[in-house]
Design a protein around this motif. Sequence first.
Motif, PDB file in Angstrom:
ATOM      1  N   ILE A   1       0.642  -1.064   0.246  1.00 24.99           N
ATOM      2  CA  ILE A   1       0.373   0.122   0.029  1.00 24.99           C
ATOM      3  C   ILE A   1       0.627   1.192  -0.264  1.00 24.99           C
ATOM      4  N   VAL A   2       1.661   1.175   0.141  1.00 20.67           N
ATOM      5  CA  VAL A   2       2.945   2.175   0.913  1.00 20.67           C
ATOM      6  C   VAL A   2       3.111   2.634  -0.935  1.00 20.67           C
ATOM      7  N   ASP A   3       3.989   1.353  -0.736  1.00 19.05           N
ATOM      8  CA  ASP A   3       4.528   1.562  -2.346  1.00 19.05           C
ATOM      9  C   ASP A   3       3.425   2.452  -3.636  1.00 19.05           C
TER      10      ASP A   3
ATOM     11  N   LYS B   1       2.490  -0.627  20.160  1.00 20.66           N
ATOM     12  CA  LYS B   1       3.340  -0.749  20.179  1.00 20.66           C
ATOM     13  C   LYS B   1       3.516  -0.671  19.223  1.00 20.66           C
ATOM     14  N   GLY B   2       3.668  -2.039  18.243  1.00 22.09           N
ATOM     15  CA  GLY B   2       3.498  -3.027  17.493  1.00 22.09           C
ATOM     16  C   GLY B   2       3.102  -2.603  16.046  1.00 22.09           C
ATOM     17  N   LEU B   3       1.888  -1.510  15.910  1.00 26.46           N
ATOM     18  CA  LEU B   3       1.687  -1.088  14.788  1.00 26.46           C
ATOM     19  C   LEU B   3       2.295   0.187  14.280  1.00 26.46           C
ATOM     20  N   ILE B   4       2.526   1.291  15.916  1.00 24.23           N
ATOM     21  CA  ILE B   4       3.808   1.880  15.502  1.00 24.23           C
ATOM     22  C   ILE B   4       4.881   1.401  14.924  1.00 24.23           C
ATOM     23  N   ARG B   5       5.553   0.802  14.893  1.00 23.43           N
ATOM     24  CA  ARG B   5       6.937  -0.463  14.628  1.00 23.43           C
ATOM     25  C   ARG B   5       6.444  -1.065  13.358  1.00 23.43           C
ATOM     26  N   HIS B   6       5.404  -1.585  13.002  1.00 23.19           N
ATOM     27  CA  HIS B   6       4.763  -2.448  11.689  1.00 23.19           C
ATOM     28  C   HIS B   6       4.890  -0.452  10.628  1.00 23.19           C
TER      29      HIS B   6
ATOM     30  N   ASN C   1       7.707   0.086   9.968  1.00 22.57           N
ATOM     31  CA  ASN C   1       9.339  -0.161   9.249  1.00 22.57           C
ATOM     32  C   ASN C   1       8.719  -0.085   7.572  1.00 22.57           C
ATOM     33  N   ALA C   2       7.785   0.288   7.743  1.00 19.12           N
ATOM     34  CA  ALA C   2       7.219   0.704   6.530  1.00 19.12           C
ATOM     35  C   ALA C   2       7.606   1.555   5.566  1.00 19.12           C
TER      36      ALA C   2
ATOM     37  N   CYS D   1      -2.148   8.564  16.812  1.00 17.96           N
ATOM     38  CA  CYS D   1      -0.505   8.437  16.794  1.00 17.96           C
ATOM     39  C   CYS D   1      -1.061   8.949  15.059  1.00 17.96           C
ATOM     40  N   LEU D   2      -0.003   9.337  14.592  1.00 18.15           N
ATOM     41  CA  LEU D   2       0.338   9.833  13.648  1.00 18.15           C
ATOM     42  C   LEU D   2       1.484   9.680  12.725  1.00 18.15           C
ATOM     43  N   PHE D   3       1.255   9.422  11.590  1.00 23.41           N
ATOM     44  CA  PHE D   3       2.337   9.231  10.684  1.00 23.41           C
ATOM     45  C   PHE D   3       2.602   9.229   9.560  1.00 23.41           C
ATOM     46  N   GLU D   4       3.298   9.719   9.278  1.00 25.59           N
ATOM     47  CA  GLU D   4       3.692  10.372   7.453  1.00 25.59           C
ATOM     48  C   GLU D   4       5.459   9.869   6.755  1.00 25.59           C
ATOM     49  N   ILE D   5       5.178  10.073   5.162  1.00 27.14           N
ATOM     50  CA  ILE D   5       6.581  10.292   4.122  1.00 27.14           C
ATOM     51  C   ILE D   5       6.117  11.431   3.424  1.00 27.14           C
TER      52      ILE D   5
END
Length: 174
Positions: A103-105, A128-133, A136-137, A163-167
């Motif tokens: 999905i990231v690609d 924490k597991g999902l944050i790591r996942h 890692n992606a 929890c916020l994530f970005e690329i």
Amino acid sequence: MNVYNSTTKDIDEIFKLYGIASDFQRSKKTVVVWPDFDRSMVSDEINENRQFKLLIDNKIACVWAITFSDEQIWRKRNDDSAIYIHRIATNPDFRGHNFVGSIVDWAKSYAKIQQKRYVRLDTIGENKGLIRHYTNAGFDFLGMFDLQNVDTLPPHYKEGPACLFEIDLNKSDK
């Protein structure tokens, strides 16, 4: 593996996968559990070509939705040019295939076509597991934030910090 827009014919399978994901979350006892999502919301996403499916051997292996605005969660950052990924749900027959990486690609390519700078997602609670996942992606973990106005968001957003994530596509190309 091919990514396609979901169709109205897929809606029952999408909700089946949401139910399986919720059951899985419930079994972990440490994460926020997805509520029953509004069928009309998903139908609107399908009609607006914002609900996607990943097919393997003509079977839905994974689904997710996107939006181009997420102001209640991202507040001032919502002014940035971004796509926001929501509700990734995997068919249990296909677990272990690292669909988040796929999905990231896909999202990076899709965001570039849409002339967006960021690919973003969120999750609720300190998993924490999902944050790591997600890191890692390829996502940067921006931290945990209390949401101020969750009245029009799905109910699980009331259950903890986001929890916020970005690329940042400008950084990931270098």
